[in-house]
Design an enzyme around this catalytic site. Structure first.
Site, PDB file in Angstrom:
ATOM      1  N   GLU A 128       0.812  -1.326  -0.077  1.00 47.41           N
ATOM      2  CA  GLU A 128       0.019  -0.178   0.178  1.00 47.41           C
ATOM      3  C   GLU A 128       0.928   1.409  -0.009  1.00 47.41           C
ATOM      4  OE1 GLU A 128      -2.672  -0.285   3.480  1.00 47.41           O
ATOM      5  OE2 GLU A 128      -3.364  -2.320   2.886  1.00 47.41           O
ATOM      6  N   ILE A 154       0.545  -3.169  -8.189  1.00 46.80           N
ATOM      7  CA  ILE A 154       0.070  -4.552  -8.022  1.00 46.80           C
ATOM      8  C   ILE A 154       0.761  -5.103  -9.527  1.00 46.80           C
ATOM      9  CG2 ILE A 154      -1.806  -6.649  -7.550  1.00 46.80           C
ATOM     10  CD1 ILE A 154      -0.461  -4.691  -5.068  1.00 46.80           C
ATOM     11  N   THR A 155       1.408  -6.108  -9.536  1.00 53.54           N
ATOM     12  CA  THR A 155       1.726  -6.705 -10.739  1.00 53.54           C
ATOM     13  C   THR A 155       0.650  -7.554 -11.225  1.00 53.54           C
ATOM     14  OG1 THR A 155       4.150  -6.847 -10.209  1.00 53.54           O
ATOM     15  CG2 THR A 155       3.442  -8.104 -11.882  1.00 53.54           C
ATOM     16  N   GLU A 353       9.445  -7.615  -4.274  1.00 54.08           N
ATOM     17  CA  GLU A 353       9.444  -9.066  -3.478  1.00 54.08           C
ATOM     18  C   GLU A 353      10.723  -8.939  -2.411  1.00 54.08           C
ATOM     19  OE1 GLU A 353       8.142 -12.605  -4.825  1.00 54.08           O
ATOM     20  OE2 GLU A 353       7.289 -11.772  -6.441  1.00 54.08           O
ATOM     21  N   GLY A 354      10.596  -7.750  -1.888  1.00 52.22           N
ATOM     22  CA  GLY A 354      11.683  -7.391  -0.841  1.00 52.22           C
ATOM     23  C   GLY A 354      12.832  -6.689  -1.464  1.00 52.22           C
TER      24      GLY A 354
END
Ligand SMILES: Cc1cc2nc3c(=O)[nH]c(=O)nc-3n(C[C@H](O)[C@H](O)[C@H](O)COP(=O)(O)OP(=O)(O)OC[C@H]3O[C@@H](n4cnc5c(N)ncnc54)[C@H](O)[C@@H]3O)c2cc1C
Length: 376
Positions: A128, A154-155, A353-354
């Protein structure tokens, strides 16, 4: 089996993906990049080849292969087009697998087959505006089975049929939920304009009292998110390795052809050393990625190994795509060659992804135990 040996099945799947990547994806990648086009039709074709659910069991419509076979596919697709690579990675690793791992039998039977066949696309909505690395700060709410809030970057967001959404309930517990495309109050409200990965969709999603079904137990959301990302990171490591391999292939081919001072530039030691370092680092990235994938396939812990693979491979991709531009000289800086696209596409592997900082945190926590505190 040696680290570099693949089974016949893994090799066959990789070769299938390689052929498709070379013959179908790579020729169109420059245009998709230039026009920022999401090639929706491509994923149906990948589905027909079994490549949208490589590691999904056959009884759920997948190819029934293992996690290593799956990351081999991600590397091959990303070598041709990193946007296609991330679309498949998020669809499978972050969208489909958590439904299999944490959903009820009925949910797996109902939801997974269309995803594994590539008829439908999946997304994973955790981030978010004020909850990225600190994902547990998310504010999207769920009340009586309805989700209200906003997700960012968002992919597959604008195209997904099934979205795994993380939201906070009235008891302040974070849970995972499934929202279907077309549900009332659900909309993709904005496509992000990015540095690269232009053939992928990165969208902001809005939910207004949107009906959602729970995935897993109430309060299990962060556990589901983190374990999903543990596996997803191995896929991003493979994506990074694929981008770096594309850069090496381009640079070494160029070094054979381009002449300066009366000889191929590959005759200069400065160029040779660059290419030798590129190849060595890429092999190391691939070895870390395969190690993590094999652990996951064997059902063994892979959190640290996945973080190491992503941390290393993403840095290799960022660095070596820059080196490829250097080998191409001025041509590397132009759109005539894909080196500049590889360079733009590579950077994000250090972020999503981090981030690399978060990967280091994961590794250091395992290394130091309690002495690391929470790393903050
Ligand atoms: C193209 C793209 C696609 C994406 N796809 C998805 C998706 O499909 N689903 C989804 O949910 N999200 C997605 N994301 C979001 C992505 O996962 C986040 O951007 C990422 O987790 C980082 O969060 P942030 O951008 O808010 O950065 P922040 O968390 O604000 O971090 C900013 C900087 O601070 C550093 N930092 C933060 N915390 C710490 C700490 N504790 N220690 C040291 N350094 C720290 C970070 O490493 C970074 O350098 C996507 C992002 C992009 C760019």
């Amino acid at each position: 089996m040696s680290l570099h040996e693949l089974t016949d099945e893994q090799r066959a799947i990789r070769d299938l993906a390689r052929r498709f990547a070379d013959e179908v994806v790579a020729p169109q990648a420059p245009e998709w990049d230039r026009e920022h086009r999401f090639p929706r039709e491509l994923f149906g074709r990948l589905g027909e080849l079994g490549l949208m659910g490589v590691c999904v069991p056959a009884e759920h419509g997948g190819a029934g292969a293992d996690y290593l076979a799956y990351v081999l596919v991600l590397e091959e697709l990303s070598r041709a087009d990193a946007g296609v690579g991330v679309t498949v990675a998020v669809h499978t690793g972050a969208g489909t697998l958590p439904i299999l791992a944490h959903g009820s039998r009925e949910q797996a039977e109902r939801l997974v087959s269309p995803l594994a066949r590539g008829d439908e696309l999946a997304a994973f909505a955790l981030t978010e505006a004020e909850a990225g690395s600190d994902a547990a700060a998310l504010r999207t709410a769920v009340r009586e089975g309805r989700v209200t809030g906003a997700k960012q970057w968002i992919t597959n967001g604008s195209h997904a049929d099934v979205v795994v959404v993380f939201a906070r309930d009235e008891d302040d517990r974070i849970g995972a939920h499934i929202v279907r495309r077309g549900a009332p109050g659900f909309a993709a409200v904005r496509e992000e304009d990015k540095l690269g990965l232009n053939s992928s969709s990165t969208a902001d999603l809005a939910f207004e009292a949107t009906p959602a079904e729970p995935l897993g137990e109430p309060g299990a959301g962060m556990r589901i998110a983190l374990s999903t990302l543990d596996g997803g990171r191995i896929g991003i490591a493979a994506q990074a390795t694929g981008i770096a391999q594309a850069a090496l292939d381009l640079a070494s081919g160029y070094a054979r052809e381009r002449r300066a001072f009366g000889r191929p530039i590959g005759g200069f030691q400065a160029i040779q050393h660059r290419l030798a370092d590129m190849q060595t680092e890429i092999e190391a990235a691939r070895a870390l990625t395969w190690r993590a994938a094999r652990l996951k396939a064997a059902g063994r812990p892979h959190t640290v190994e996945g973080a190491q693979a992503k941390l290393f491979a993403s840095a290799v991709a960022r660095r070596q795509t820059g080196e490829a531009i250097q080998v191409l000289g001025g041509y590397g800086y132009t759109k005539e060659f894909p080196a500049e696209r590889y360079y733009r596409d590579a950077k994000v592997t250090e972020i999503y992804e981090g981030t690399s900082e978060i990967q280091r945190l994961v590794i250091a926590r395992a290394l130091l135990g309690e002495a690391a505190g929470d790393g903050l």
